[in-house]
Scaffold this motif. Structure first.
Motif, mmCIF file in Angstrom:
data_model
loop_
_atom_site.group_PDB
_atom_site.id
_atom_site.type_symbol
_atom_site.label_atom_id
_atom_site.label_comp_id
_atom_site.label_asym_id
_atom_site.label_seq_id
_atom_site.Cartn_x
_atom_site.Cartn_y
_atom_site.Cartn_z
ATOM 1 N N MET A 1 -9.951 32.002 15.582
ATOM 2 C CA MET A 1 -9.080 30.843 15.703
ATOM 3 C C MET A 1 -7.676 31.236 15.260
ATOM 4 S SD MET A 1 -9.518 27.017 14.077
ATOM 5 C CE MET A 1 -9.367 27.630 12.408
ATOM 6 N N ARG A 2 -6.693 30.892 16.061
ATOM 7 C CA ARG A 2 -5.329 31.282 15.765
ATOM 8 C C ARG A 2 -4.773 30.434 14.631
ATOM 9 N NH1 ARG A 2 -0.914 30.826 20.467
ATOM 10 N NH2 ARG A 2 -1.279 28.624 20.022
ATOM 11 N N PHE A 3 -4.000 31.091 13.746
ATOM 12 C CA PHE A 3 -3.409 30.392 12.617
ATOM 13 C C PHE A 3 -2.227 29.561 13.087
ATOM 14 C CE2 PHE A 3 -0.001 30.559 9.366
ATOM 15 C CZ PHE A 3 -0.577 29.702 8.449
ATOM 16 N N LYS A 4 -2.238 28.277 12.720
ATOM 17 C CA LYS A 4 -1.150 27.384 13.078
ATOM 18 C C LYS A 4 -0.552 26.813 11.794
ATOM 19 C CE LYS A 4 -3.095 25.958 17.526
ATOM 20 N NZ LYS A 4 -3.532 24.827 18.358
ATOM 21 N N PRO A 5 0.662 27.217 11.452
ATOM 22 C CA PRO A 5 1.252 26.711 10.221
ATOM 23 C C PRO A 5 1.551 25.222 10.305
ATOM 24 C CG PRO A 5 2.886 27.930 11.471
ATOM 25 C CD PRO A 5 1.563 28.136 12.172
ATOM 26 N N THR A 6 1.460 24.531 9.172
ATOM 27 C CA THR A 6 1.843 23.129 9.137
ATOM 28 C C THR A 6 3.354 23.025 9.150
ATOM 29 O OG1 THR A 6 2.016 22.993 6.738
ATOM 30 C CG2 THR A 6 -0.179 22.701 7.683
ATOM 31 N N GLY A 7 3.855 21.798 9.197
ATOM 32 C CA GLY A 7 5.288 21.595 9.185
ATOM 33 C C GLY A 7 5.939 22.050 7.899
ATOM 34 N N TYR A 8 5.159 22.122 6.799
ATOM 35 C CA TYR A 8 5.726 22.504 5.517
ATOM 36 C C TYR A 8 5.806 24.019 5.355
ATOM 37 C CZ TYR A 8 4.365 17.676 4.517
ATOM 38 O OH TYR A 8 4.199 16.319 4.567
ATOM 39 N N THR A 9 4.871 24.738 5.930
ATOM 40 C CA THR A 9 4.782 26.180 5.672
ATOM 41 C C THR A 9 6.042 26.946 6.067
ATOM 42 O OG1 THR A 9 2.395 26.037 6.018
ATOM 43 C CG2 THR A 9 3.368 28.227 5.986
ATOM 44 N N PRO A 10 6.601 26.772 7.265
ATOM 45 C CA PRO A 10 7.810 27.538 7.610
ATOM 46 C C PRO A 10 8.968 27.280 6.647
ATOM 47 C CG PRO A 10 6.856 26.558 9.573
ATOM 48 C CD PRO A 10 6.133 25.958 8.411
ATOM 49 N N PHE A 11 9.118 26.049 6.199
ATOM 50 C CA PHE A 11 10.191 25.744 5.260
ATOM 51 C C PHE A 11 9.965 26.438 3.921
ATOM 52 C CE2 PHE A 11 10.514 21.854 7.987
ATOM 53 C CZ PHE A 11 11.773 22.131 8.488
ATOM 54 N N MET A 12 8.708 26.467 3.460
ATOM 55 C CA MET A 12 8.423 27.121 2.187
ATOM 56 C C MET A 12 8.568 28.637 2.299
ATOM 57 S SD MET A 12 8.173 24.796 0.053
ATOM 58 C CE MET A 12 7.908 25.992 -1.262
ATOM 59 N N LEU A 13 8.291 29.207 3.476
ATOM 60 C CA LEU A 13 8.489 30.637 3.672
ATOM 61 C C LEU A 13 9.978 30.978 3.630
ATOM 62 C CD1 LEU A 13 5.912 31.464 6.516
ATOM 63 C CD2 LEU A 13 5.634 31.700 4.035
ATOM 64 N N MET A 14 10.802 30.141 4.247
ATOM 65 C CA MET A 14 12.253 30.358 4.195
ATOM 66 C C MET A 14 12.767 30.197 2.770
ATOM 67 S SD MET A 14 13.836 28.631 7.670
ATOM 68 C CE MET A 14 13.053 27.032 7.440
ATOM 69 N N ALA A 15 12.280 29.156 2.078
ATOM 70 C CA ALA A 15 12.702 28.931 0.704
ATOM 71 C C ALA A 15 12.289 30.088 -0.191
ATOM 72 C CB ALA A 15 12.111 27.618 0.187
ATOM 73 N N GLN A 16 11.062 30.586 0.021
ATOM 74 C CA GLN A 16 10.559 31.703 -0.770
ATOM 75 C C GLN A 16 11.460 32.931 -0.613
ATOM 76 O OE1 GLN A 16 8.534 32.827 -2.969
ATOM 77 N NE2 GLN A 16 7.049 34.308 -2.245
ATOM 78 N N THR A 17 11.841 33.236 0.608
ATOM 79 C CA THR A 17 12.698 34.391 0.874
ATOM 80 C C THR A 17 14.061 34.224 0.207
ATOM 81 O OG1 THR A 17 11.596 34.740 3.007
ATOM 82 C CG2 THR A 17 13.725 35.811 2.690
ATOM 83 N N CYS A 18 14.636 33.031 0.325
ATOM 84 C CA CYS A 18 15.951 32.778 -0.276
ATOM 85 C C CYS A 18 15.889 32.833 -1.796
ATOM 86 C CB CYS A 18 16.470 31.415 0.170
ATOM 87 S SG CYS A 18 16.909 31.304 1.920
#
Length: 205
Positions: free
Chosen positions: A1-18
């Motif tokens: 099954m392909r992983f589908k991020p929720t609406g929150y995950t991409p924002f938290m990944l960007m925040a984590q990097t910053c």
């Protein structure tokens, strides 16, 4: 099954990097500061250690509080601390002692964003495989620290060490804004009673 991020995950990944952009600033400018401030090897090492000392002191407090209050609140405080520590290094630090203080604040700020960021995801993701979201989040630690070395080196070569801290301070501040704007607060409070910090429970750990 392909992983589908929720609406929150991409924002938290960007925040984590910053938020992690300030991780390697001091390591990159260490030799420059040694020459400019006439630091001994011991003093240089202590400044580097102050970052992790601040992190160590903040981790048990920040992590414990996420079980009582919305982790988003802790994250915002952590982002503010990291931003303040980096700006202090870039604008105000001029010797060994001031660098110790601001690097400790920077480390405490990182502690206030990393684990609380995980808690933000776990409190809000109710469907799908939470472990995959957490795996992506933790994997971005390497990406964030890698960009920290890269960006700090570029800025140091072009502008000087004070600009390294001053410009990189935009990283945790951006992370703060991402969480503030794009991550909704929890609809319910976790805890309504007083919060007690009992040091005799922490010391054995």
């Amino acid at each position: 099954m392909r992983f589908k991020p929720t609406g929150y995950t991409p924002f938290m990944l960007m925040a984590q990097t910053c938020a992690l952009l300030g991780f390697a600033c001091y390591a990159v400018v260490l030799t420059t500061l040694q020459d400019e401030w006439h630091l001994s090897n011991l003093q240089s090492g202590l400044i580097a250690s102050a970052f992790f000392f601040g992190y160590m002191l903040m981790v048990p407090l920040a992590t414990a509080l996420t079980d009582r209050v919305d982790a988003k609140k802790i994250y915002l405080v952590g982002g503010l601390l990291a931003t303040s520590g980096l700006l202090g290094m870039g604008i105000l630090a001029d010797n060994f002692w001031t660098a110790l203080i601001f690097m400790a604040i920077n480390g405490a700020g990182l502690a206030g964003t990393y684990m609380p960021g995980l808690k933000i995801l776990s409190d809000r993701i109710k469907t799908g495989e939470l472990s995959r979201h957490i795996a992506f989040y933790t994997a971005f630690f390497g990406i964030g620290t890698g960009f920290s070395y890269l960006c700090s080196g570029w800025i140091l070569d072009g502008l000087g060490w004070r600009y390294v801290f001053g410009i990189i301070a935009l990283g945790p501040f951006t992370a703060l804004l991402i969480v503030l704007i794009f991550i909704p607060a929890l609809t319910h409070e976790k805890w309504h009673g007083p919060i007690h910090v009992r040091l005799h429970d922490i010391f054995p750990v």
